[in-house]
Design an enzyme around this catalytic site. Structure first.
Site, PDB file in Angstrom:
ATOM      1  N   SER A  75     -33.839 -47.368 -87.728  1.00  0.00           N
ATOM      2  CA  SER A  75     -34.861 -46.703 -88.660  1.00  0.00           C
ATOM      3  C   SER A  75     -35.347 -48.010 -89.246  1.00  0.00           C
ATOM      4  O   SER A  75     -35.134 -49.303 -88.975  1.00  0.00           O
ATOM      5  CB  SER A  75     -33.832 -46.234 -89.412  1.00  0.00           C
ATOM      6  N   TYR A  76     -36.413 -47.950 -90.255  1.00  0.00           N
ATOM      7  CA  TYR A  76     -36.964 -49.017 -90.989  1.00  0.00           C
ATOM      8  C   TYR A  76     -36.005 -49.887 -91.400  1.00  0.00           C
ATOM      9  O   TYR A  76     -35.114 -49.778 -92.094  1.00  0.00           O
ATOM     10  CB  TYR A  76     -37.696 -48.501 -92.038  1.00  0.00           C
ATOM     11  N   PRO A  77     -36.327 -51.249 -90.976  1.00  0.00           N
ATOM     12  CA  PRO A  77     -34.995 -52.350 -90.997  1.00  0.00           C
ATOM     13  C   PRO A  77     -35.103 -52.967 -92.746  1.00  0.00           C
ATOM     14  O   PRO A  77     -34.285 -53.768 -92.995  1.00  0.00           O
ATOM     15  CB  PRO A  77     -35.293 -53.425 -90.151  1.00  0.00           C
ATOM     16  N   ARG A  78     -36.181 -52.390 -93.629  1.00  0.00           N
ATOM     17  CA  ARG A  78     -36.090 -53.078 -94.818  1.00  0.00           C
ATOM     18  C   ARG A  78     -35.872 -51.824 -95.777  1.00  0.00           C
ATOM     19  O   ARG A  78     -36.480 -51.193 -96.105  1.00  0.00           O
ATOM     20  CB  ARG A  78     -37.649 -53.564 -95.031  1.00  0.00           C
ATOM     21  N   HIS A 130     -35.672 -46.227 -98.476  1.00  0.00           N
ATOM     22  CA  HIS A 130     -35.554 -45.898 -97.253  1.00  0.00           C
ATOM     23  C   HIS A 130     -34.064 -45.528 -97.177  1.00  0.00           C
ATOM     24  O   HIS A 130     -33.200 -46.163 -97.890  1.00  0.00           O
ATOM     25  CB  HIS A 130     -36.005 -47.060 -96.305  1.00  0.00           C
TER      26      HIS A 130
END
Length: 821
Positions: free
Chosen positions: A288-291, A340
């Site tokens: 998934s989005y890492p930030r 997120h």
């Protein structure tokens, strides 16, 4: 609909089209179109994306000259928003035409909100980029002002700094400050010797070391007294056996900061490297989005679905099955930041599919995800307390695992130590008894993981920028990475921080940045006015800058004690055009020339070699010319050009911040652009270049042309050319490029009839247009580039200069020559 990245755009379109026919065009970013419904009405839906920020903040061009602009003026200088990609801005404007509604699928944080308004402006007709973030303007003005002042001041005095830029940053500098603070603690630490009783007993054949109740004493004679008393007693009895169950709590869901810390501790990967690998895994569809700042799974998160993806994995597949069958443990309480979800695997990865860092990081993230849904680990803790007849006490501790819980999947130490079965009242004679000694030890240097934790605690950087701040202080030679991913300050970093503390501690302490972040929060909540906060912060930093500049001698005294003055470094190379004495060449970064007589320092191009050029002099200022050459390491094989040290830093022509002889418009110098410019540069990677291909007059017998702006290099094939001379006043009627006179070596001429001399344009002449090849630059195939090159210049008539030269434009505008200035 506009997403933040192409991959998100694809996912949104596939989810919303619900099987309807969808057309797709373009790739980066793509555009998906399909029929659907919006707010209960039939609609034609178009989904596309940006690629991060649409605009960046910078100063207008007139503020780019370091010599002409006083750094203090930057605090009041205007800023402008420039597109990070003109293609993206026009793409959004074009795709938004005729739309009735705009839906933004961007991050739910301040950066994502800023991008939202950037997209809105681009979608509106005749958009103007007015959006800005407080952090961007402050970081730009404060960072550039301090960095320019420091760089000019110290590079003009010391020859062994080995730093191209002596930079300052509102986040970077406090980050460095944490590292230097720990260094100072280590250096100021004074070790102190201590003594302790080292005792042991034997139980069921096992030698058990005992811990003295007093721990340690710092007086040698007192330690001997206790040793004598315990030795006289000769034995100890078990006074109490304490047993208790302990739990080791499973980890919370993984956010960016924890990912950086764990990757550094477990995998030995630096923060910048970790984010780069995580981005690749995300774009490949595995993570998934890492930030993200979230450490709690949202209510909508499909835990069982994510677990099901891992049941076939050869390493932890059975563990994932067990969680599904036995029931997932409730995750630890965390924070749902709303930006997120936590970082999780979103696709199963075959261990053989990715090797190296990508496989290792995927392994760490997936194990952490499984651990966060597992039970806590349970241990049985045993502590046995012994007493002697003289009144001194000892103890022994052990721990055995009852239930491994999450430790069964997370690669962490189980930390077990089993004790024999002691019973209260048991008495033991010492198997050994003596006096041990040691000394107190200093703390270790900060690890990357510890530094990240401090940055998060003090609000230095964001989840998206922490890794870049740490990477900056390493790349700028302020710290280096030691064993165990420790960050050890270098002399330059130490001197800078100590200098800031001497002049104004606020410049390096984290409280100033924390204040900026709190003001950003007030603006976001509507409790503070944006412009008022900006004006107040800039006035504050401008006052600090003026005070810093006035008291720079306090920092300079530290530099004097650490680095060597320019006059004492380097080696004589070329003569100064003012005093006619030899100037010294400083080869350390940044390489430069220093005249000890005039006390002047002259910048040089970097990342190449410098040597004296035939003792020739510049006709403008009488400085001796130098020859700069790039090597293979810079990806510009063989490119070289002469330059005047004075003209390079002080160009005599408007619009140039630096200038080599290949950009000079002097009419008589045989090395100038006027004499050797041939044609416009084809550009690199499909991007236009404002430069001109200039003939390298020293490249015989391997003749070549090099761009005076980028790294493009054009070679003349064959190696059989004796001489090449550009015509001084003759230009191609088709494209306006300079006409070349090429003379081939006898018996090696490819010309018909044995002719050795030919005259024409390398772009348009039917023979000459086959004699060159593009050796550097990832433009199109050379033949296609040449055709496009001639096509866009054809019909322009005779130009007045070489190629476009400075100020020239594509599309047939007259080309500017020396006389135009």
């Amino acid at each position: 609909m506009v997403a933040e990245k192409p991959s998100i755009c694809n996912a949104i379109a596939n989810a919303l089209c619900a099987g309807a026919e969808m057309s797709t065009r373009g790739r980066s970013p793509p555009v998906h179109e399909f029929h659907g419904h919006f707010e209960g009405q039939p609609a034609r839906i178009r989904v596309t994306s940006v690629t991060g920020h649409v605009f960046s903040t910078d100063f207008p061009g007139q503020y780019s000259n370091w010599e002409a602009v006083d750094p203090v003026d930057l605090f009041k200088a205007p800023t402008r928003k420039e597109p990070t990609s003109k293609f993206i801005t026009h793409h959004l404007a074009s795709e938004g035409k005729g739309a009735d509604a705009l839906v933004l699928w961007l991050d739910c944080d301040r950066e994502g909100e800023n991008i939202c308004f950037e997209v809105i402006e681009c979608m509106q007709a005749g958009f103007k980029a007015h959006t800005r973030i407080l952090r961007q303007e402050l970081d730009l003005k404060v960072g550039v002002a301090f960095s320019r002042f420091q760089t000019r001041y110290f590079q003009g005095k010391y020859g062994d700094l080995d730093a191209t830029l002596v930079s300052y940053g509102p986040c970077q500098t406090p980050t460095l400050g944490f590292c230097v603070q720990r260094h100072d603690e280590i250096q100021s630490f004074s070790p102190e010797k201590f003594w302790y009783l080292a005792a042991a007993v034997v139980k069921d054949g096992t030698n058990v070391a005992l811990e003295w109740g007093r721990g340690r004493v710092f007086d040698h004679e007192v330690a001997h007294v206790f040793l004598h008393l315990v030795g006289e007693a000769g034995s100890v009895a078990v006074e109490k056996v304490q047993k208790s169950e302990q739990r080791r709590t499973k980890p919370t869901a993984l956010n960016t900061v924890e990912l950086l810390k764990e990757a550094s501790k477990v995998l030995g990967m630096g923060p910048a490297q970790t984010m780069s690998v995580a981005e690749r895994l995300y774009l490949s569809g595995y993570l998934s989005y890492p930030r993200t700042e979230s450490t709690a799974y949202p209510e909508s998160f499909d835990v069982r679905g994510a677990l099901s993806l891992q049941v076939s994995h050869p390493t932890w597949g059975d563990y994932a099955k067990g969680l599904l069958q036995e029931g997932v443990s409730r995750p630890c309480a965390g924070v749902d930041a709303g930006d997120h979800p936590p970082i999780t695997p979103v696709r199963a990865l075959d261990p053989t599919e990715f090797s190296g860092d990508m496989g290792r990081l995927y392994d760490l993230v997936t194990r952490h995800f499984l651990a966060s849904l597992s039970h806590d680990a349970r241990f049985l803790q045993t502590k046995v307390i012994f007493s002697s007849e003289c009144g001194e006490s000892f103890s022994a501790s052990g721990k055995i695992m009852i239930d491994p819980g999450y430790l069964a999947v997370l690669a962490q130490s189980k930390d077990e130590s089993k004790l024999p079965d002691f019973q209260e009242g048991d008495r033991f004679t010492f198997s050994s008894l003596g006096l041990g000694d040691s000394q107190t030890s200093p703390p270790g240097y900060l690890t990357e993981s510890e530094l990240i934790e401090r940055m998060e605690k003090h609000g230095i950087g964001t989840d998206a920028s922490i890794s870049s701040h740490i990477n900056n202080i390493v790349e700028r030679n302020y710290v280096h990475v030691g064993d165990g991913r420790t960050l050890i300050p270098n002399p330059l970093g130490i001197v800078l921080v100590h200098g800031y503390l001497r002049i104004d501690a606020d410049l390096v302490l984290p409280k100033v940045r924390a204040q900026i972040e709190s003001e950003c929060t007030l603006i976001a909540k509507g409790l503070a006015d944006m412009q008022s906060v900006v004006d107040h912060s800039l006035r504050n930093f401008e006052a600090k800058f003026r005070y810093f500049a006035e008291h720079i001698d306090l920092m300079d005294s530290l530099f004097e004690a650490t680095f060597s003055p320019l006059a004492a470094t380097g080696k004589p190379l070329s003569r100064c055009g003012k005093c006619r004495r030899f100037m010294k060449y400083i080869h350390l970064k940044p390489q430069r020339l220093h005249c000890p007589i005039c006390n002047e320092t002259y910048a040089l191009p970097q990342n190449g070699t410098i040597k004296l050029y035939k003792e020739l002099k510049c006709p403008l200022d009488d400085f001796e010319l130098l020859l700069f050459s790039l090597g293979n390491a810079q990806g510009a094989q063989g490119k070289s050009f002469p330059l005047c040290p004075y003209c390079y830093s002080h160009p005599p022509f408007e619009g140039l911040s630096i200038m080599g002889c290949d950009s000079c418009m002097h009419p008589t110098c045989k090395h100038s652009l006027t004499r050797n410019g041939v044609c416009p540069c084809p550009g690199e990677s499909g991007a236009a270049c404002p430069g001109t291909l200039v003939l390298d007059v020293n490249s015989y017998p391997n003749w070549k042309m090099a761009c005076n702006r980028c790294n493009n290099l054009v070679l003349f094939k064959g190696g059989n050319i004796h001489s090449i001379k550009p015509a001084t006043s003759q230009y191609c009627e088709m494209c306006g490029s300079a006409v070349l006179t090429i003379e081939y070596q006898k018996d090696k001429s490819p010309l018909p009839g044995g002719e050795t001399k030919i005259e024409g344009c390398v772009l348009c002449h039917e023979i000459l247009n086959t004699c060159t090849e593009l050796a550097k630059g990832r433009h199109k195939h050379v033949a296609i580039a040449r055709q496009d090159f001639a096509k866009r210049n054809r019909g322009q008539g005779r130009g007045r200069g070489r190629g476009r030269g400075r100020g020239g434009k594509r599309g047939g505008n007259p080309l500017m020559s020396f006389e135009d200035f």
